[in-house]
Write a protein that holds these residues in place. Structure first.
Motif, PDB file in Angstrom:
ATOM      1  N   ARG A 197     -60.472 -21.587  20.829  1.00 35.41           N
ATOM      2  CA  ARG A 197     -60.254 -19.956  21.145  1.00 35.41           C
ATOM      3  C   ARG A 197     -59.847 -19.242  19.918  1.00 35.41           C
ATOM      4  O   ARG A 197     -60.450 -18.292  19.688  1.00 35.41           O
ATOM      5  CB  ARG A 197     -59.415 -19.965  22.248  1.00 35.41           C
ATOM      6  N   LEU A 198     -58.918 -19.791  19.297  1.00 44.89           N
ATOM      7  CA  LEU A 198     -58.514 -19.076  17.986  1.00 44.89           C
ATOM      8  C   LEU A 198     -59.677 -19.048  16.902  1.00 44.89           C
ATOM      9  O   LEU A 198     -59.713 -18.247  16.095  1.00 44.89           O
ATOM     10  CB  LEU A 198     -57.343 -19.708  17.412  1.00 44.89           C
ATOM     11  N   LEU A 199     -60.396 -20.254  16.726  1.00 43.56           N
ATOM     12  CA  LEU A 199     -61.430 -20.089  15.876  1.00 43.56           C
ATOM     13  C   LEU A 199     -62.397 -18.936  16.155  1.00 43.56           C
ATOM     14  O   LEU A 199     -63.280 -18.494  15.413  1.00 43.56           O
ATOM     15  CB  LEU A 199     -62.126 -21.383  15.545  1.00 43.56           C
ATOM     16  N   GLU A 200     -62.573 -18.703  17.306  1.00 45.98           N
ATOM     17  CA  GLU A 200     -63.503 -17.734  17.747  1.00 45.98           C
ATOM     18  C   GLU A 200     -63.101 -16.359  16.934  1.00 45.98           C
ATOM     19  O   GLU A 200     -63.888 -15.296  17.045  1.00 45.98           O
ATOM     20  CB  GLU A 200     -63.826 -17.587  19.155  1.00 45.98           C
ATOM     21  N   GLU A 201     -61.841 -16.151  17.024  1.00 45.34           N
ATOM     22  CA  GLU A 201     -61.178 -15.167  16.514  1.00 45.34           C
ATOM     23  C   GLU A 201     -60.992 -14.836  14.926  1.00 45.34           C
ATOM     24  O   GLU A 201     -61.105 -13.753  14.559  1.00 45.34           O
ATOM     25  CB  GLU A 201     -59.833 -14.686  17.172  1.00 45.34           C
ATOM     26  N   ARG A 202     -60.946 -16.165  14.315  1.00 44.84           N
ATOM     27  CA  ARG A 202     -60.619 -16.097  12.739  1.00 44.84           C
ATOM     28  C   ARG A 202     -61.353 -17.429  12.234  1.00 44.84           C
ATOM     29  O   ARG A 202     -61.416 -18.400  13.026  1.00 44.84           O
ATOM     30  CB  ARG A 202     -59.182 -15.767  12.595  1.00 44.84           C
ATOM     31  N   ASP A 203     -61.205 -17.324  11.035  1.00 41.82           N
ATOM     32  CA  ASP A 203     -61.903 -18.610  10.404  1.00 41.82           C
ATOM     33  C   ASP A 203     -60.789 -19.744  10.186  1.00 41.82           C
ATOM     34  O   ASP A 203     -61.048 -20.893  10.302  1.00 41.82           O
ATOM     35  CB  ASP A 203     -62.252 -18.306   8.744  1.00 41.82           C
ATOM     36  N   ILE A 246     -54.153 -27.545   9.788  1.00 46.02           N
ATOM     37  CA  ILE A 246     -54.838 -26.334   9.592  1.00 46.02           C
ATOM     38  C   ILE A 246     -56.389 -26.693   9.436  1.00 46.02           C
ATOM     39  O   ILE A 246     -56.814 -27.474   8.861  1.00 46.02           O
ATOM     40  CB  ILE A 246     -54.351 -26.178   8.042  1.00 46.02           C
ATOM     41  N   THR A 247     -56.954 -25.730  10.252  1.00 38.64           N
ATOM     42  CA  THR A 247     -58.462 -25.975  10.614  1.00 38.64           C
ATOM     43  C   THR A 247     -59.261 -24.638   9.882  1.00 38.64           C
ATOM     44  O   THR A 247     -58.649 -23.595  10.177  1.00 38.64           O
ATOM     45  CB  THR A 247     -58.781 -26.363  11.970  1.00 38.64           C
ATOM     46  N   TRP A 277     -54.747 -33.500  24.567  1.00 40.32           N
ATOM     47  CA  TRP A 277     -56.089 -33.409  23.743  1.00 40.32           C
ATOM     48  C   TRP A 277     -56.834 -32.071  24.300  1.00 40.32           C
ATOM     49  O   TRP A 277     -57.327 -31.261  23.466  1.00 40.32           O
ATOM     50  CB  TRP A 277     -56.891 -34.650  23.753  1.00 40.32           C
ATOM     51  N   GLU A 278     -57.292 -31.901  25.462  1.00 42.41           N
ATOM     52  CA  GLU A 278     -57.909 -30.970  26.103  1.00 42.41           C
ATOM     53  C   GLU A 278     -57.058 -29.542  25.675  1.00 42.41           C
ATOM     54  O   GLU A 278     -57.848 -28.476  25.512  1.00 42.41           O
ATOM     55  CB  GLU A 278     -58.068 -31.025  27.640  1.00 42.41           C
ATOM     56  N   ALA A 279     -55.922 -29.715  25.941  1.00 39.43           N
ATOM     57  CA  ALA A 279     -55.219 -28.471  25.616  1.00 39.43           C
ATOM     58  C   ALA A 279     -55.025 -27.856  24.195  1.00 39.43           C
ATOM     59  O   ALA A 279     -55.346 -26.694  23.944  1.00 39.43           O
ATOM     60  CB  ALA A 279     -53.638 -28.481  26.191  1.00 39.43           C
ATOM     61  N   PHE A 280     -55.327 -28.828  23.346  1.00 39.94           N
ATOM     62  CA  PHE A 280     -55.238 -28.587  21.794  1.00 39.94           C
ATOM     63  C   PHE A 280     -56.745 -27.950  21.375  1.00 39.94           C
ATOM     64  O   PHE A 280     -56.594 -26.969  20.789  1.00 39.94           O
ATOM     65  CB  PHE A 280     -54.992 -29.848  21.117  1.00 39.94           C
ATOM     66  N   GLY A 281     -57.720 -28.742  22.127  1.00 39.31           N
ATOM     67  CA  GLY A 281     -58.826 -28.227  21.774  1.00 39.31           C
ATOM     68  C   GLY A 281     -59.480 -26.789  22.437  1.00 39.31           C
ATOM     69  O   GLY A 281     -59.844 -26.039  21.720  1.00 39.31           O
ATOM     70  N   GLU A 282     -58.753 -26.618  23.629  1.00 37.53           N
ATOM     71  CA  GLU A 282     -59.011 -25.125  24.269  1.00 37.53           C
ATOM     72  C   GLU A 282     -58.423 -24.181  23.321  1.00 37.53           C
ATOM     73  O   GLU A 282     -59.068 -23.195  22.841  1.00 37.53           O
ATOM     74  CB  GLU A 282     -58.471 -25.037  25.490  1.00 37.53           C
ATOM     75  N   ARG A 283     -57.061 -24.444  22.850  1.00 36.81           N
ATOM     76  CA  ARG A 283     -56.478 -23.357  22.066  1.00 36.81           C
ATOM     77  C   ARG A 283     -57.063 -23.372  20.670  1.00 36.81           C
ATOM     78  O   ARG A 283     -57.286 -22.265  20.070  1.00 36.81           O
ATOM     79  CB  ARG A 283     -55.002 -24.030  22.006  1.00 36.81           C
ATOM     80  N   LEU A 284     -57.500 -24.394  20.087  1.00 35.31           N
ATOM     81  CA  LEU A 284     -57.945 -24.385  18.608  1.00 35.31           C
ATOM     82  C   LEU A 284     -59.471 -23.546  18.552  1.00 35.31           C
ATOM     83  O   LEU A 284     -59.555 -22.526  17.868  1.00 35.31           O
ATOM     84  CB  LEU A 284     -58.285 -25.868  18.216  1.00 35.31           C
TER      85      LEU A 284
END
Length: 544
Positions: free
Chosen positions: A78-84, A105-106, A69-76
């Motif tokens: 971090r990527l959302l900071e770069e794109r929508d 898909i978020t 759960w923590e690994a998914f949240g960290e990756r998600l």
């Protein structure tokens, strides 16, 4: 409820959107600060939770452990900071603990306070990972369900675009006056290249002249499948699928099937030639035996005649004439014996090449090389000089004593050598190489034996060197592309290794083959070959 109030602030028509999301087969969740503020019925069905149980809870309930759960949240995030938009595949688990793999898909909707509201669609892709057929069935079902949902979503075009953009196919809606809606993938596939069939088929579907139309067309190097079906009496759903990889695979399979059929036909022809050759060698061998015997008897008669004439009193001129005739008869008899021996050698080599044999017999590499050189004699005699371990090869002297042995199938080893010798001879002939040579070296490096075949016949371009062992690949216009492919298969069957280089000075090809064997070679050659050769007056393998 927190989830409803958040959605009321961010969506124009909550009741319509909630209804649409509930009808959608993909699970939809709105998340704020990693807590679920909205969950669709599809999400409840996917994970086995009731909607009331999920609202307000942490997304941790979908993960097998906290680390995941923590690994998914960290990756998600971090990527959302770069794109929508972010697309991830991640292992999740249902309420009952059963694991599933999901495509998540978020999209960031808008900021709220110090955080973002994110909207995620969650799709179970476990079956897709196992079966392409189930993926196609799922895609078809998705298209049908999507076409049914389009009518209810017309008033919410902006939200509809968001949903359609997440579908893994080109999706568009066509009306009487042209395109009403296109997702990003459809714009990427078509651009401004609208097939002229689309307006015509859209008109027919609007007039009720059909229910579904499909056609294929190549656009910008891509093979696309177009499917059109009516949404209502004014709008048509267009689904575009990229079949380029499928078409290439189908063409490759068809080419492979044709090559397989050609290869089987060649095998049948070779088998027939083998049977004919076996019968031919037998038919030749029988009169050859009579020929060799009669030559020996004829020689004995001539010798007897010579002794009888020695005691006769003959005038000087007659004596000289008779001696000259007898000498010439001796020479003729000797040449006949050599010719008969050469025919016998060729027949023996051909019979050895086709005979049934053990898969693990001990093979004298010198004898195998001798047989290969006999079989290729006509190709090399005018175009190529052969050196064996530094010594020039001479047919009359035979192959130098090597004392190197390996194990395997003799016929395969001889065929391997024939391919390499023919390859060099054909290159020398085709390119008219002056002073063409083939250097063959056989080394006993216990517990292996190493064979190298080095020619100076031009080699191949560096970019083609890695492909010369591929089936049906040839640098010759008239080549079949099977010779070196068969060579590789033979070396593999002998559990050896094969390498090729293209040296520059002089330019040519160098093949290096490593086989099992080695050790004890000197003792065996002394016991089995050398001593017998000394006794018989032989100088090398294949002489006499």
């Amino acid at each position: 409820m927190v989830g409803v109030s958040v959605l009321e602030d961010n969506l124009k028509d909550e009741s319509l959107i909630l209804g649409l999301l509930d009808r959608h087969p993909i699970g939809v969740a709105a998340v704020f600060k990693r807590k679920i503020v909205f969950a669709s019925k599809g999400l409840a069905r996917l994970f086995g939770w009731r909607r009331e149980e999920m609202i307000g809870r942490s997304t941790r309930i979908f993960f097998s452990d906290r680390a995941s759960w923590e690994a998914f949240g960290e990756r998600l995030y971090r990527l959302l900071e770069e794109r929508d938009d972010v697309v991830l595949e991640w292992p999740l688990q249902k309420k009952d603990g059963s694991p599933i793999i999901c495509e998540i898909i978020t999209r960031r909707l808008r900021p709220l306070g110090d955080d973002w509201i994110v909207l995620s669609t969650i799709r179970d892709i476990t079956a897709e990972k196992r079966s392409l057929r189930r993926l196609k069935a799922r895609s078809s079902s998705l298209r049908l369900e999507l076409s049914g949902a389009l009518e209810a979503l017309r008033r919410e075009k902006d939200f509809l675009r968001r949903i359609i953009d997440l579908v893994p196919a080109g999706i568009g809606v066509w009306g009487p006056k042209g395109p009403v809606l296109k997702n990003e993938l459809l714009r990427g596939l078509l651009g401004e290249n609208i097939p002229r069939e689309i307006p015509h088929l859209v008109g027919r579907l609007i007039r009720g002249a059909g229910r579904v139309f499909r056609f294929e067309e190549e656009i910008q190097g891509r093979h696309l499948l177009f499917t059109l079906s009516p949404i209502d009496d004014q709008n048509i759903l267009l689904v575009v699928e990229d079949l380029t990889s499928c078409v290439k695979m189908r063409e490759g399979l068809e080419t492979l099937a044709q090559a397989k059929a050609s290869h089987l036909l060649s095998q049948e022809r070779l088998a027939l030639m083998g049977r004919l050759l076996a019968g031919l060698t037998h038919e030749i061998n029988t009169p050859l035996t009579f020929m060799k015997t009669n030559i020996q008897i004829f020689g004995a008669y001539v010798e007897g005649l010579r002794r009888l004439l020695e005691g006769a009193e003959l005038a000087g001129e007659k004596r000289k004439t008779i001696d000259k005739i007898i000498s010439e008869i001796r020479d003729i008899t000797k040449s006949l014996e050599m010719g008969a021996e050469r025919i016998a050698e060729i027949i023996t080599s051909v019979k050895n090449l086709g005979r049934k044999e053990s898969f693990n017999e001990e093979i004298d590499l010198g004898q195998a090389l001798h047989e290969a050189l006999i079989l290729t004699h006509n190709k090399i005699k005018h175009h190529l000089r052969v050196f064996i371990n530094g010594e020039p090869y001479n047919r009359q002297k035979g192959v130098p004593l090597l004392g190197v042995y390996t194990t395997g199938r003799r016929s395969l080893l001889v065929q391997m050598m024939v391919i390499l010798i023919n390859n060099a001879a054909e290159a020398a002939q085709r390119r008219r190489v002056k002073g063409a040579t083939l250097e063959i070296n056989v080394e006993d490096i216990y517990p292996r034996v190493v064979l190298t075949f080095r020619d100076n016949c031009g080699g191949v371009p560096e970019e083609e060197l890695s492909r010369i062992f591929e089936s049906f690949y040839s640098t010759k216009e008239e080549g079949t592309g099977l010779g070196l492919y068969i060579l590789k298969e033979i070396v593999n069957s002998l559990e050896g290794t094969l390498e090729v280089e293209c040296p520059k000075e002089p330019e040519g090809l160098l093949f290096r083959i490593v086989l099992s064997g080695g050790g004890g070679g000197v003792e065996r050659i002394f016991n089995k070959t050398f001593y017998k050769g000394v006794q018989d007056g032989h100088q090398g393998i294949g002489t006499g």
